[in-house]
Design a protein around this motif. Structure first.
Motif, PDB file in Angstrom:
ATOM      1  N   LEU A 237       0.834  -1.208   0.000  1.00 30.31           N
ATOM      2  CA  LEU A 237       0.000   0.000   0.000  1.00 30.31           C
ATOM      3  C   LEU A 237       0.865   1.253   0.000  1.00 30.31           C
ATOM      4  CD1 LEU A 237      -2.876  -0.874   2.450  1.00 30.31           C
ATOM      5  CD2 LEU A 237      -3.065  -0.334   0.041  1.00 30.31           C
TER       6      LEU A 237
ATOM      7  N   ARG B   7       0.637   6.783  -1.941  1.00 30.41           N
ATOM      8  CA  ARG B   7       1.152   8.093  -2.331  1.00 30.41           C
ATOM      9  C   ARG B   7       0.154   9.178  -1.968  1.00 30.41           C
ATOM     10  NH1 ARG B   7       3.051   5.771  -6.851  1.00 30.41           N
ATOM     11  NH2 ARG B   7       1.184   6.323  -8.011  1.00 30.41           N
ATOM     12  N   ALA B   8      -1.123   8.877  -2.173  1.00 30.41           N
ATOM     13  CA  ALA B   8      -2.147   9.869  -1.827  1.00 30.41           C
ATOM     14  C   ALA B   8      -2.111  10.152  -0.320  1.00 30.41           C
ATOM     15  CB  ALA B   8      -3.525   9.372  -2.237  1.00 30.41           C
TER      16      ALA B   8
ATOM     17  N   ILE C  40       0.470   9.934   1.673  1.00 34.02           N
ATOM     18  CA  ILE C  40       1.653  10.735   1.991  1.00 34.02           C
ATOM     19  C   ILE C  40       1.440  12.180   1.549  1.00 34.02           C
ATOM     20  CG2 ILE C  40       4.124  10.996   1.569  1.00 34.02           C
ATOM     21  CD1 ILE C  40       4.228   7.953   1.193  1.00 34.02           C
TER      22      ILE C  40
ATOM     23  N   ASN D 112       3.690   1.788  -1.270  1.00 32.64           N
ATOM     24  CA  ASN D 112       4.282   2.090  -2.562  1.00 32.64           C
ATOM     25  C   ASN D 112       3.259   2.053  -3.693  1.00 32.64           C
ATOM     26  OD1 ASN D 112       6.716   2.291  -1.309  1.00 32.64           O
ATOM     27  ND2 ASN D 112       7.224   0.153  -1.648  1.00 32.64           N
ATOM     28  N   SER D 113       2.013   2.354  -3.368  1.00 33.81           N
ATOM     29  CA  SER D 113       1.002   2.305  -4.424  1.00 33.81           C
ATOM     30  C   SER D 113       0.398   3.688  -4.608  1.00 33.81           C
ATOM     31  CB  SER D 113      -0.105   1.330  -4.037  1.00 33.81           C
ATOM     32  OG  SER D 113      -0.859   1.901  -2.993  1.00 33.81           O
ATOM     33  N   ARG D 114      -0.547   3.744  -5.516  1.00 36.00           N
ATOM     34  CA  ARG D 114      -1.258   4.989  -5.763  1.00 36.00           C
ATOM     35  C   ARG D 114      -1.957   5.477  -4.491  1.00 36.00           C
ATOM     36  NH1 ARG D 114      -6.616   5.373  -7.142  1.00 36.00           N
ATOM     37  NH2 ARG D 114      -7.257   7.249  -8.240  1.00 36.00           N
ATOM     38  N   VAL D 115      -2.551   4.527  -3.751  1.00 37.04           N
ATOM     39  CA  VAL D 115      -3.257   4.891  -2.522  1.00 37.04           C
ATOM     40  C   VAL D 115      -2.281   5.433  -1.479  1.00 37.04           C
ATOM     41  CG1 VAL D 115      -4.729   4.012  -0.690  1.00 37.04           C
ATOM     42  CG2 VAL D 115      -4.940   3.090  -2.980  1.00 37.04           C
TER      43      VAL D 115
END
Lengths: 266, 406
Positions: free
Chosen positions: B262, B269-270, B272, B264-267
């Motif tokens: 999670l 990143r959101a 962070i 290192n995923s799109r989710v």
């Protein structure tokens, strides 16, 4: 000539009150396809408030903000959340740079791709082929955008470590990553030296041509504004006082008055 | 150097002066004499001098390091550098896995049981890390979700005779639900206000469990909770502890894999981005409500699951086990280990759970040491023991670059 062009953004009688203060007073303007429009005015004229209304950070008191995406039906933006506005193709940068300081330059741009990609929680956990491919596509397109704005040498640098001018360009790259058809730039040249400003005006023109993005910018640097933008809208004390081509604006007595104060012997 | 020695000397003299009436003069009221304990003063002087000098040295070192970092010099310590080496990391992971597998065979039940507790806190730390470390949502009532999981198992087991394996996912899902329930009202809050509401939520949970006697049997708690079963096999206490140990190891591994993916995923990143700048995050097209709620829900999910394991391990739970102290410890694990860093959180959990366990002789000083350690961490290593490992991306041109470097 402008009549033939497709109208992208249309703002009609936008008014924004903060308590008793009318920050924006029935301002109307339009941005057409392929244009680089500019919104200028003395400090405190309400330009940034106007931007914040258009991008959904504030809900305007009255007036209409209409978006006419090409080939899609018209949408009214009033009261929509900022993320919905961005999804519709209207991206922005901030006057006081708002990057994600603890993320790398590449990751900053990758965030811009968020609303154009769709891997959710479960797919992220499973991380199957389609998710990996999507991730790779995000990385590649973000890297390309960094090349466009000339930041590819900083890819893995933290955003907070970038020089000031580079941070401004990174904001533009991040906004472009959301695939906008209209880009709102809030004082992109603020704090830049003349050399950086010259680079920036090239970049803005290039983006407008290559990416087919219309641009509306707020700027204090008159040299930049007069050089690249047409039409120009002028605001003072929340009201629009003039609009027209750079030549018209330059000779408009109202504008001169707003900037230089009233002439002593009128 | 000389200046610093001089300053430390002055400080030690000052301490001698301050502690003189307390540590040197003692009036013996029975014999009416004054006892002068000059020996003490020496210790005070030496102690103050050494501590003050260490303090100055560390501060100077930190200043040097930040200067170096600003100049772009690599300031990673040897440990951090080793962690960035993928090959070395994989080997270390394999060794750890083998160690974890043979642990209960080598050590006795007592040690295994302590290790289970430590691993429970590892999962809790990793769960809280999603909210606090990644999404930047301070949560001071995290233990409530842990309690929700534990009580779910206890109540369902006592009233409906449901087994451990059946309730494990239910506990997780209920934790998740409560996470969303807490998440909704506090979507608009930030910073201190968020912390206060979550603190309140933790308190509410405890008070409800203490007073809703028909549901939770109040302060006396629920006893005789079933241990986890394995196809109806009869197990002794030792065997059962070992079994729970392997369950929790599996859960830890699952948590690590899921949170790492999670992160290192799109989710991730959101999340962070939300932590870094909320306004910019929303302006970039990220749905704030959805992102925040998912961070809360996922964090609470792990707490709920591991709560079930906790109830099954202790076979007895009562509200006194879910106090603010527990929340504070879990938060400390995340802060001490390194916000957002998975490895750091694991290390933090081991330090904060195992050290007090093995240093029982000093248990009176536990809170003192704890507080001092936390303060020192904040001053000298605010990023935690192990700072977050950055994901490395492959893009067009990245290969040419490494070729040039090599």
């Amino acid at each position: 000539m402008t009549d033939k062009k497709h109208k992208l953004l249309e703002v009609k009688g936008l008014t924004m009150d903060f308590g008793g203060l009318r920050a924006v007073d029935s301002v109307s303007l339009a941005v057409h396809e392929g244009e680089i429009a500019a919104l200028i005015g003395p400090n405190g004229a309400g330009k940034t408030t106007f931007f914040n209304c258009v991008t959904g950070i504030y809900t305007p008191t009255s007036g209409d903000i209409l978006l006419h995406p090409k080939g899609l039906e018209t949408r009214r933006l009033n009261g929509l959340k900022p993320n919905r506005v961005t999804e519709m193709g209207l991206a922005r940068t901030f006057q006081n740079i708002r990057l994600f300081p603890g993320m790398t330059v590449l990751e900053n741009v990758m965030i811009g791709r968020h609303c154009r990609t769709e891997a959710g929680i479960f797919r992220s956990i499973i991380r199957n082929r389609s998710v990996r491919e999507e991730e790779q596509a995000i990385v590649e397109s973000s890297y390309q955008l960094l090349e466009t704005v000339g930041l590819d040498k900083f890819v893995n640098e933290f955003a907070r470590n970038l020089p000031y001018g580079a941070q401004r360009r990174l904001e533009i790259a991040r906004a472009l990553a959301t695939d906008p058809f209209l880009l709102l730039l809030d004082e992109p040249a603020a704090g830049m030296n003349p050399y950086e400003t010259a680079e920036l005006d090239q970049l803005i023109c290039r983006i407008s041509e290559e990416k087919q993005v219309a641009i509306l910018l707020i700027e204090h640097d008159m040299k930049l504004v007069m050089k690249i933008s047409n039409p120009i809208y002028v605001m003072e004390y929340g009201k629009k006082i003039a609009q027209g081509s750079p030549l018209e604006i330059r000779d408009n007595p109202k504008v001169i008055e707003a900037y230089l104060g009233e002439e002593a012997d009128a | 150097m000389v200046r610093e020695l001089k300053q430390s000397l002055l400080i030690s003299l000052w301490f001698v002066f301050l502690t003189f009436p307390l540590l040197v003069v003692r009036v013996n009221t029975i014999e009416n004499v004054v006892v002068w304990r000059w020996g003490n003063i020496l210790w005070v002087a030496i102690g103050a001098f050494v501590l003050s000098y260490c303090w100055r040295y560390m501060l100077a070192r930190r200043k040097r390091q930040t200067r170096k970092a600003e100049e772009g010099v690599d300031t990673r310590g040897p440990l951090q550098a080793a962690l960035d080496n993928v090959q070395l990391r994989n080997r270390a992971m394999a060794v750890l896995l083998v160690l974890a597998a043979i642990f209960p065979l080598v050590f006795d039940t007592y040690q295994t049981s302590i290790m289970v507790t430590a691993l429970i806190f590892v999962v809790l730390g990793l769960g809280l890390n999603i909210g606090v470390g990644l999404a930047g949502l301070l949560d001071l009532g995290y233990v409530a979700f842990f309690g929700v999981g534990a009580y779910t198992y206890a109540i369902l087991n006592a009233n409906f005779d449901l087994g451990f394996w059946m309730v494990l996912p239910i506990g997780g899902v209920l934790g998740c639900l409560f996470g969303v329930l807490l998440g909704f009202p506090i979507l608009r809050l930030r910073g201190d206000y968020l912390a206060i509401v979550t603190l309140g939520f933790g308190m509410i949970f405890k008070v409800v469990m203490e007073n809703w006697k028909t549901l939770s049997k109040g302060p006396s708690g629920i006893a005789n909770i079933d241990r986890p079963g394995l196809f109806g096999l009869e197990m002794t206490l030792e065997q059962s502890t070992v079994f729970i140990y392997y369950i929790i190891v599996a859960l830890v591994i699952l948590t690590i894999i899921v949170t790492n993916r999670l992160k290192n995923s799109r989710v991730g990143r959101a999340w962070i981005a939300l932590r870094e700048d909320e306004v910019a995050c929303v302006a970039m097209g990220i749905d704030m409500a959805r992102t925040k709620l998912s961070a809360y829900a996922l964090g609470a999910f792990w707490a709920g699951m591991v709560g079930v394991v906790f109830a099954a391990k202790t076979t007895f739970i009562n509200p006194a086990g879910f106090t603010f102290m527990q929340s504070a410890i879990i938060l400390s694990i995340v802060v001490l280990g390194g916000m957002g860093s998975i490895l750091g959180v694991i290390l933090g959990a081991f330090i904060l759970v195992l050290l007090p366990e093995y240093l029982r002789a000093f248990s009176e000083y536990r809170m003192l040491v704890f507080g001092a350690a936390m303060t020192l961490m904040m001053i000298f290593r605010p990023q935690g023991l192990i700072s977050n490992l950055r994901q490395i991306y492959q893009y067009k041109g990245s290969k040419d670059k490494t070729a040039h470097d090599g």
